[in-house]
Design a protein around this motif. Structure first.
Motif, PDB file in Angstrom:
ATOM      1  N   TYR A  82       3.083 -20.917  20.504  1.00 11.81           N
ATOM      2  CA  TYR A  82       3.902 -21.440  19.400  1.00 11.81           C
ATOM      3  C   TYR A  82       4.244 -20.322  18.420  1.00 11.81           C
ATOM      4  O   TYR A  82       5.385 -20.199  17.974  1.00 11.81           O
ATOM      5  CB  TYR A  82       3.142 -22.560  18.695  1.00 11.81           C
ATOM      6  N   TRP A  83       3.269 -19.515  18.085  1.00  9.93           N
ATOM      7  CA  TRP A  83       3.510 -18.407  17.157  1.00  9.93           C
ATOM      8  C   TRP A  83       4.432 -17.354  17.760  1.00  9.93           C
ATOM      9  O   TRP A  83       5.174 -16.692  17.018  1.00  9.93           O
ATOM     10  CB  TRP A  83       2.178 -17.774  16.759  1.00  9.93           C
ATOM     11  N   MET A  84       4.414 -17.213  19.066  1.00  7.57           N
ATOM     12  CA  MET A  84       5.273 -16.204  19.697  1.00  7.57           C
ATOM     13  C   MET A  84       6.750 -16.579  19.622  1.00  7.57           C
ATOM     14  O   MET A  84       7.617 -15.750  19.880  1.00  7.57           O
ATOM     15  CB  MET A  84       4.864 -16.007  21.160  1.00  7.57           C
ATOM     16  N   THR A  85       7.058 -17.835  19.277  1.00  9.19           N
ATOM     17  CA  THR A  85       8.459 -18.229  19.093  1.00  9.19           C
ATOM     18  C   THR A  85       8.969 -17.914  17.693  1.00  9.19           C
ATOM     19  O   THR A  85      10.140 -18.168  17.394  1.00  9.19           O
ATOM     20  CB  THR A  85       8.642 -19.733  19.361  1.00  9.19           C
ATOM     21  N   ALA A  86       8.128 -17.352  16.838  1.00  5.16           N
ATOM     22  CA  ALA A  86       8.510 -17.086  15.447  1.00  5.16           C
ATOM     23  C   ALA A  86       9.737 -16.192  15.306  1.00  5.16           C
ATOM     24  O   ALA A  86      10.549 -16.400  14.394  1.00  5.16           O
ATOM     25  CB  ALA A  86       7.320 -16.475  14.694  1.00  5.16           C
ATOM     26  N   PRO A  87       9.941 -15.173  16.162  1.00  2.00           N
ATOM     27  CA  PRO A  87      11.125 -14.323  15.993  1.00  2.00           C
ATOM     28  C   PRO A  87      12.458 -15.055  16.097  1.00  2.00           C
ATOM     29  O   PRO A  87      13.491 -14.517  15.689  1.00  2.00           O
ATOM     30  CB  PRO A  87      10.982 -13.297  17.117  1.00  2.00           C
ATOM     31  N   LEU A  88      12.460 -16.276  16.633  1.00  2.00           N
ATOM     32  CA  LEU A  88      13.709 -17.038  16.646  1.00  2.00           C
ATOM     33  C   LEU A  88      14.185 -17.341  15.228  1.00  2.00           C
ATOM     34  O   LEU A  88      15.360 -17.679  15.028  1.00  2.00           O
ATOM     35  CB  LEU A  88      13.511 -18.349  17.425  1.00  2.00           C
ATOM     36  N   ALA A  89      13.273 -17.218  14.254  1.00  2.88           N
ATOM     37  CA  ALA A  89      13.646 -17.448  12.859  1.00  2.88           C
ATOM     38  C   ALA A  89      14.134 -16.183  12.167  1.00  2.88           C
ATOM     39  O   ALA A  89      14.501 -16.232  10.988  1.00  2.88           O
ATOM     40  CB  ALA A  89      12.443 -18.024  12.092  1.00  2.88           C
ATOM     41  N   TRP A  90      14.163 -15.061  12.858  1.00  6.41           N
ATOM     42  CA  TRP A  90      14.640 -13.816  12.229  1.00  6.41           C
ATOM     43  C   TRP A  90      16.080 -13.909  11.720  1.00  6.41           C
ATOM     44  O   TRP A  90      16.412 -13.246  10.735  1.00  6.41           O
ATOM     45  CB  TRP A  90      14.504 -12.663  13.212  1.00  6.41           C
ATOM     46  N   PRO A  91      16.988 -14.679  12.339  1.00 11.26           N
ATOM     47  CA  PRO A  91      18.354 -14.771  11.781  1.00 11.26           C
ATOM     48  C   PRO A  91      18.400 -15.268  10.339  1.00 11.26           C
ATOM     49  O   PRO A  91      19.378 -15.008   9.631  1.00 11.26           O
ATOM     50  CB  PRO A  91      19.054 -15.750  12.726  1.00 11.26           C
ATOM     51  N   TYR A  92      17.343 -15.963   9.894  1.00 11.02           N
ATOM     52  CA  TYR A  92      17.312 -16.407   8.492  1.00 11.02           C
ATOM     53  C   TYR A  92      17.300 -15.223   7.537  1.00 11.02           C
ATOM     54  O   TYR A  92      17.643 -15.374   6.358  1.00 11.02           O
ATOM     55  CB  TYR A  92      16.066 -17.262   8.229  1.00 11.02           C
TER      56      TYR A  92
END
Length: 448
Positions: free
Chosen positions: A131-141
Motif C-alpha cells: 500500500y505504501w509503495m503506491t504513494a508515488p502516484l500522489a506525486w502529481p499533487y
C-alpha cells in the motif's frame, strides 16, 4: 537455406520461455534484487514486478520513505510545516487507517470463501508495504499549478488529478490484492471497491455538511462551488453504484469459492532492493525539500500573520501584509477569520473591518481579508443560515437582540465604505445593511 532438424538442445531452448512463464511468480528471478524497473512495473500493474515487490524484505521501509515524499508533495505549498509539522504525519496515519480497513475487509471476504492465512500479521505487513509503495502516484499533487494560473483553473486541475490518481490506485491495488492472495482480478477489484466506497462516502458527507448548511443559505465563492459540485457528483455516483457493487460482491464470493488456483508464496523473502529504488526515493525527497523552501518561506509569513490576528494584533498583521505587497501572500492561503472555521469566533471580524476602513487599505488587501465577510459577520452574530435568501434572513434578524443588531449595523456601515474589487459584493453589503436597519426600526417600533 535448409531448416535445421530439432535437436534435444533446441527443443529445450524452445520450451524454456514457456516453462518460465508457467512457474509460480515467486520463483521467477528469485535470486535477483528488485531494481528500479521493477518499481516502475509495480506502479503499472506488471505481475512479476508486483510479486517481486511483495517478496522484498525492505518494502516497508522504502514504502515509508515514499509516503513521506508524497506527504511533502501535498503539504509543501499548503501549510507552514514549521508551524504544523504534524501535517507530514497525516499521510502515515491516514494510510495505516485505510490499509487496516482494507485488509480487515479482504480478510473477512477470504473467510467467506473459506480461505485461511497461516500468518495474518505477516500478510498485513506485506499488505501495508505494498500500500505504501503506491504513494508515488500522489506525486502529481506536487505540481504548483496555483502559481501558474488563476484559482478556478487550479481547482479544476487538482480535482482532475485527484480523480485520475484515485482511479489508478484502486485499479492497481486490486491487482496487488489479486496477486498476493491468488484471487481473480474482478473479485479483488470488488473487494477493494466496497471499503473504499464506504470510506469515501463518509468523508464526502462530513466534508459537505459543514460547508453548506442544511437549509442551503450560504453564499459560496466560485471555487467553493466547484468543490461542492464535484463532491456532490461523486457522492451521488457512489450512492447509485452501491447496489450494483454489492451484487458484484455477492457474485464474487460464489465465483471465488469455486475457483481455487494454487496460492503462490509471495510473502517477504530474502530478496533485497537494489540501489535504484532507494536513489529514486532519496532524490525525490531531496528535490521536494529544496523545491519547498521558497513556498515554505511565504507560508511561514502567512502563519505568522494568522498568529498575530488570533492574538488581536490586527494592525501589525495588516502592516506586514502591506509591506510585503500583493504578490507575497501564498495563492492558496485563506487568512483568518474563515467561514465555518473552529477558530473564527475567536477573531472579531468587526475589528478587522474597522482597521481596514481607518487605514484606507488597498483593494487587494480588502479582498484578501474580507472574502465572505458578510457570511462570517452573521455567523458570529449567531445566524447560521447565510445570506442567499433575503426574506428568510429578514425573519432571522428579527430574532436577534437590539444591541446585537446595533453592532451589526455599525459594522455593515463600515464594510460598505471599504473598497473592494467586486461591485456585486458592494451591492450585496448595501442590501444586507438595509435589512439590518429595517430590523432595528422594527425593534424600536415594537418596544414603543
Amino acid at each position: 537455406m535448409t531448416d535445421t532438424p530439432n535437436t534435444p538442445q533446441s527443443s529445450a531452448e524452445t520450451r524454456a520461455p514457456l516453462e518460465l512463464a508457467e512457474r509460480p511468480v515467486d520463483q521467477c528471478h528469485d535470486q535477483d534484487s528488485v531494481k528500479l524497473s521493477d518499481l516502475v512495473g509495480f506502479w503499472f500493474g506488471y505481475q512479476r514486478s508486483i510479486a517481486a515487490v511483495l517478496q522484498t524484505k525492505s518494502t516497508l521501509w522504502l514504502g515509508a520513505l515514499l509516503v513521506f515524499t508524497a506527504a511533502m508533495g501535498r503539504e509543501y505549498d499548503a501549510v507552514s510545516l514549521l508551524h504544523r509539522p504534524w501535517e507530514l504525519l497525516g499521510s502515515f496515519a491516514a494510510s495505516i487507517v485505510m490499509c487496516t480497513i482494507l485488509f480487515g475487509f479482504i480478510y473477512l471476504c477470504l473467510g467467506c470463501v473459506k480461505r485461511t492465512e497461516a500468518n495474518p500479521s505477516q500478510e498485513y505487513l506485506t499488505f501495508l508495504g505494498a500500500y505504501w509503495m503506491t504513494a508515488p502516484l500522489a506525486w502529481p499533487y506536487a505540481f504548483p499549478i496555483e502559481t501558474l494560473t488563476d484559482e478556478l483553473t487550479s481547482v479544476h486541475f487538482n480535482l482532475t488529478v485527484l480523480s485520475v490518481v484515485s482511479i489508478w490506485r484502486v485499479l492497481l491495488f486490486a491487482r496487488i490484492v489479486a496477486i498476493q492472495f491468488a484471487l481473480p482480478y474482478l473479485s479483488s477489484l470488488t473487494w477493494v471497491l466496497v471499503p473504499c466506497m464506504v470510506v469515501a462516502f463518509g468523508a464526502l458527507v462530513s466534508a459537505i455538511l459543514p460547508m453548506v448548511s442544511i437549509m442551503g443559505g450560504i453564499r459560496l465563492t466560485r471555487t467553493q462551488q466547484v468543490v461542492i459540485n464535484y463532491q456532490s457528483g461523486l457522492l451521488m455516483t457512489i450512492f447509485y453504484a452501491a447496489i450494483p457493487v454489492l451484487i458484484c460482491l455477492l457474485v464474487s464470493f460464489a465465483y471465488t469459492d469455486r475457483l481455487r488456483p494454487a496460492r503462490p508464496e509471495v510473502l517477504r523473502s530474502t530478496r533485497k532492493l537494489s540501489r535504484g529504488p532507494w536513489l529514486l526515493a532519496l532524490s525525490a525527497l531531496g528535490l521536494s525539500v529544496v523545491w519547498a523552501v521558497p513556498f515554505q518561506i511565504s507560508y511561514w509569513q502567512a502563519a505568522e500573520i494568522d498568529r498575530l490576528i488570533v492574538g488581536g494584533r490586527i494592525p501589525e498583521a495588516l502592516e506586514r501584509l502591506e509591506a510585503n505587497g500583493p504578490a507575497a501572500p501564498p495563492a492558496t492561503w485563506d487568512p483568518l477569520p474563515r467561514l465555518r472555521h473552529k477558530g473564527s469566533k475567536q477573531v472579531d471580524l468587526a475589528l478587522m473591518i474597522d482597521e481596514l476602513s481607518q487605514r484606507k487599505a488597498a483593494t487587494w488587501l480588502n479582498d484578501l481579508m474580507l472574502e465572505q465577510a458578510e457570511e462570517m459577520l452573521l455567523e458570529q452574530a449567531g445566524l447560521n443560515y447565510g445570506t442567499e435568501d433575503l426574506e428568510f434572513l429578514r425573519l432571522q434578524l428579527s430574532s436577534l437582540d437590539l444591541p446585537v443588531l446595533v453592532r451589526l449595523e455599525q459594522t455593515f456601515s463600515q464594510l460598505a465604505g471599504v473598497g473592494r474589487r467586486e461591485v456585486t459584493e458592494q451591492r450585496r453589503v448595501g442590501e444586507l445593511h438595509q435589512l439590518i436597519v429595517q430590523a432595528i426600526e422594527e425593534k424600536h417600533r415594537l418596544s414603543n
